[in-house]
Design an enzyme around this catalytic site. Structure first.
Site, PDB file in Angstrom:
ATOM      1  N   ASP A 289      29.766  34.364  41.205  1.00  0.00           N
ATOM      2  CA  ASP A 289      29.534  35.562  40.400  1.00  0.00           C
ATOM      3  C   ASP A 289      28.592  36.485  41.151  1.00  0.00           C
ATOM      4  OD1 ASP A 289      30.265  36.409  37.486  1.00  0.00           O
ATOM      5  OD2 ASP A 289      28.255  37.159  37.887  1.00  0.00           O
TER       6      ASP A 289
ATOM      7  N   ARG B 223      40.081  32.827  33.274  1.00  0.00           N
ATOM      8  CA  ARG B 223      40.430  32.246  31.972  1.00  0.00           C
ATOM      9  C   ARG B 223      41.886  32.382  31.554  1.00  0.00           C
ATOM     10  NH1 ARG B 223      35.601  35.319  29.228  1.00  0.00           N
ATOM     11  NH2 ARG B 223      36.173  36.612  30.995  1.00  0.00           N
TER      12      ARG B 223
ATOM     13  N   ARG C 198      39.411  38.627  40.142  1.00  0.00           N
ATOM     14  CA  ARG C 198      39.283  37.575  39.111  1.00  0.00           C
ATOM     15  C   ARG C 198      40.522  36.697  39.013  1.00  0.00           C
ATOM     16  NH1 ARG C 198      35.241  38.699  34.847  1.00  0.00           N
ATOM     17  NH2 ARG C 198      33.577  39.616  36.064  1.00  0.00           N
TER      18      ARG C 198
ATOM     19  N   ARG D 274      36.750  24.229  33.957  1.00  0.00           N
ATOM     20  CA  ARG D 274      35.495  24.714  33.374  1.00  0.00           C
ATOM     21  C   ARG D 274      34.983  23.736  32.321  1.00  0.00           C
ATOM     22  NH1 ARG D 274      35.018  30.172  29.916  1.00  0.00           N
ATOM     23  NH2 ARG D 274      35.816  28.694  28.388  1.00  0.00           N
TER      24      ARG D 274
ATOM     25  N   TYR E 272      22.327  45.543  35.748  1.00  0.00           N
ATOM     26  CA  TYR E 272      22.267  44.296  34.959  1.00  0.00           C
ATOM     27  C   TYR E 272      20.828  43.791  34.837  1.00  0.00           C
ATOM     28  CZ  TYR E 272      27.266  43.324  34.507  1.00  0.00           C
ATOM     29  OH  TYR E 272      28.579  43.371  34.147  1.00  0.00           O
TER      30      TYR E 272
HETATM   31  O1  CP3 Z   1      37.743  37.241  41.546  1.00  0.00           O
HETATM   32  C1  CP3 Z   1      37.570  36.003  41.469  1.00  0.00           C
HETATM   33  O2  CP3 Z   1      38.446  35.207  41.077  1.00  0.00           O
HETATM   34  C2  CP3 Z   1      36.251  35.469  41.971  1.00  0.00           C
HETATM   35  C3  CP3 Z   1      35.287  35.212  40.976  1.00  0.00           C
HETATM   36  C4  CP3 Z   1      34.480  36.326  40.335  1.00  0.00           C
HETATM   37  C5  CP3 Z   1      33.894  36.146  39.059  1.00  0.00           C
HETATM   38  N1  CP3 Z   1      33.083  37.210  38.814  1.00  0.00           N
HETATM   39  C6  CP3 Z   1      34.121  34.992  38.198  1.00  0.00           C
HETATM   40  C7  CP3 Z   1      33.811  35.111  36.770  1.00  0.00           C
HETATM   41  C8  CP3 Z   1      34.058  37.567  40.815  1.00  0.00           C
HETATM   42  C9  CP3 Z   1      34.438  38.280  42.098  1.00  0.00           C
HETATM   43  C10 CP3 Z   1      33.161  38.101  39.845  1.00  0.00           C
HETATM   44  C11 CP3 Z   1      32.461  39.384  40.023  1.00  0.00           C
HETATM   45  C12 CP3 Z   1      31.715  39.951  38.884  1.00  0.00           C
HETATM   46  N2  CP3 Z   1      30.933  39.309  37.977  1.00  0.00           N
HETATM   47  C13 CP3 Z   1      31.622  41.332  38.644  1.00  0.00           C
HETATM   48  C14 CP3 Z   1      32.242  42.402  39.489  1.00  0.00           C
HETATM   49  C15 CP3 Z   1      33.678  42.585  39.205  1.00  0.00           C
HETATM   50  C16 CP3 Z   1      33.946  43.246  37.885  1.00  0.00           C
HETATM   51  O3  CP3 Z   1      34.597  42.596  37.058  1.00  0.00           O
HETATM   52  O4  CP3 Z   1      33.551  44.398  37.730  1.00  0.00           O
HETATM   53  C17 CP3 Z   1      30.818  41.501  37.500  1.00  0.00           C
HETATM   54  C18 CP3 Z   1      30.475  42.809  36.832  1.00  0.00           C
HETATM   55  C19 CP3 Z   1      30.373  40.210  37.106  1.00  0.00           C
HETATM   56  C20 CP3 Z   1      29.455  39.874  35.985  1.00  0.00           C
HETATM   57  C21 CP3 Z   1      30.134  39.036  35.008  1.00  0.00           C
HETATM   58  N3  CP3 Z   1      30.415  37.706  35.183  1.00  0.00           N
HETATM   59  C22 CP3 Z   1      30.637  39.419  33.736  1.00  0.00           C
HETATM   60  C23 CP3 Z   1      30.553  40.801  33.165  1.00  0.00           C
HETATM   61  C24 CP3 Z   1      31.195  38.262  33.169  1.00  0.00           C
HETATM   62  C25 CP3 Z   1      31.760  38.107  31.791  1.00  0.00           C
HETATM   63  C26 CP3 Z   1      33.111  38.654  31.736  1.00  0.00           C
HETATM   64  C27 CP3 Z   1      33.766  38.338  30.409  1.00  0.00           C
HETATM   65  O5  CP3 Z   1      34.838  38.931  30.239  1.00  0.00           O
HETATM   66  O6  CP3 Z   1      33.263  37.550  29.616  1.00  0.00           O
HETATM   67  C28 CP3 Z   1      31.102  37.229  34.103  1.00  0.00           C
HETATM   68  C29 CP3 Z   1      31.615  35.844  33.941  1.00  0.00           C
HETATM   69  C30 CP3 Z   1      32.722  35.467  34.858  1.00  0.00           C
HETATM   70  N4  CP3 Z   1      32.672  35.644  36.206  1.00  0.00           N
HETATM   71  C31 CP3 Z   1      33.930  34.808  34.504  1.00  0.00           C
HETATM   72  C32 CP3 Z   1      34.606  34.566  35.703  1.00  0.00           C
HETATM   73  C33 CP3 Z   1      35.911  33.836  35.888  1.00  0.00           C
HETATM   74  C34 CP3 Z   1      34.340  34.376  33.114  1.00  0.00           C
HETATM   75  C35 CP3 Z   1      33.457  33.244  32.731  1.00  0.00           C
HETATM   76  C36 CP3 Z   1      34.115  32.185  31.906  1.00  0.00           C
HETATM   77  O7  CP3 Z   1      34.851  31.327  32.457  1.00  0.00           O
HETATM   78  O8  CP3 Z   1      33.855  32.171  30.692  1.00  0.00           O
END
Ligand code: CP3
Length: 346
Positions: free
Chosen positions: A77, A31, A27, A40, A154
């Protein structure tokens, strides 16, 4: 053969010696970066960001420009696949991801289509192509997907979950229904990763974020074999591309995970790097495993904790420095700078 200038990541994944551990953070585009929040805003939403290749490319490069990481990871994602299967992904502020149409029955599972990546997920492939071009062979690009079980959980829950009641109850009560879902997801994930490789990904990573919520027998019967199907199929079509698999909470099962035809194993912070090395032996690269909350202390503590991990890497190779899970929103940037400086020996 690779023409990538900074090839530390690719080298350690092949077991070759490097001057220092390569570093990137799960990640890393997110943010905690003000420039991410600005992009964003421009995109209007997180999904808008993922679906606009120019903006996805822009945020992928932001942490590279700021910190000089040794790899870029595609900005996207894991839930793009269920979305392309018709579940209707949406994000609400503070709630995380949700699906309009969760999947709960064998009948619904039977109806699910397998997405064609170049048709149904073209925005992701376009982003990979654009990022690859923009990186200009400076550092490798990591593509990724969720593991079949993580995606299934999910899809069944319809949102993030604490206890996984719906998905685990379905697994225990109707294992054949969940097996069919996992089989479909193995195929979808594998096609998706292969398409990312064709589009330019140099490494691919499987995020098994929720493998660790399963009991051991269920992980070994359902979770791990569904990952194995993906790995074997990707390796069959792209034998030269390294694969990293990360099961959060999988520390106790490393002796089984190491049997996969992968090149790197991600570990969370609940196991030490030294212990993980003992469980895995010398054959695979390990990736991890700083607790992301250490980044809420101060530069001095961060540097000490980074060094503690680096010192455990007795092989002097075969280690990719990373966090044990994704970097958290509001992480102070100066602590990320301290982390990178400690790895560079500055
Ligand atoms: O690593 C990176 O920089 C690449 C981008 C990336 C994102 N999600 C961007 C993202 C990657 C590799 C993921 C994978 C992902 N997404 C996983 C596996 C990794 C992990 O964390 O276990 C999972 C479970 C998801 C599903 C997901 N997407 C969740 C649970 C959330 C919300 C998280 C939160 O804290 O609110 C997301 C959204 C998400 N994916 C964000 C980002 C940068 C935040 C969204 C925002 O900008 O508001």
């Amino acid at each position: 053969m690779t023409n990538i200038q900074n090839d530390r990541l690719l080298k350690v994944l092949k077991g070759e010696t490097v001057d220092r551990a390569p570093v990137w953070l799960m990640r890393q585009a997110g943010r905690y970066l003000p420039e991410y929040l600005a992009t964003r805003e421009k995109a209007g939403s997180f999904m808008g960001l993922c679906q606009t290749p120019e903006l996805a490319c822009e945020v992928t490069l932001q942490p590279i420009e700021r910190f000089g990481f040794d790899a870029a990871i595609l900005f996207s994602d894991i839930l793009t696949i269920p979305d392309a299967m018709g579940l209707g992904l949406y994000f609400t502020e503070g709630e995380g991801p949700q699906f309009q149409r969760p999947i709960r029955t064998l009948d619904a599972i039977q109806q699910l289509p397998i997405p064609d990546p170049e048709q149904d997920l073209r925005y992701v492939m376009d982003a990979v192509r654009l990022i690859k071009k923009s990186l200009g062979n400076k550092i490798p690009l990591i593509g990724f997907a969720g593991s079949p079980w993580t995606l299934a959980s999910y899809m069944i829950e319809g949102k993030s979950s604490r206890d996984f009641i719906n998905s685990k109850a379905l697994l225990y009560a109707q294992p054949e229904a969940v097996q069919l879902l996992l089989d479909k997801l193995s195929e979808a994930v594998s096609l998706y990763l292969r398409a990312q490789i064709t589009a330019g990904a140099d490494v691919v990573m499987i995020f098994d974020s929720w493998g660790g919520v399963l009991p051991e027998d269920a992980f070994l019967r359902f979770g791990l074999p569904s990952i194995q199907k993906v790995v074997d199929d990707v390796k069959k079509h792209a034998p030269h591309i390294p694969i990293i698999s990360f099961t959060k909470g999988g520390g106790l099962w490393l002796n089984k995970i190491k049997e996969l035809a992968i090149d790197g194993i991600g570990i969370d912070w609940t196991i030490s790097l030294a212990q993980a090395r003992e469980a895995v032996g010398n054959t695979k690269c390990l990736q991890g495993n700083l607790d992301p909350t250490i980044l809420f202390t101060n530069p001095r503590v961060v540097q000490e904790e980074v060094k503690k991990i680096l010192q455990q890497n007795t092989l002097q190779t075969s280690h990719i420095f990373n966090l044990g899970h994704g970097i958290l929103p509001r992480t102070p940037i100066e602590n990320v700078e301290a982390l990178v400086a400690a790895i560079r020996g500055e």
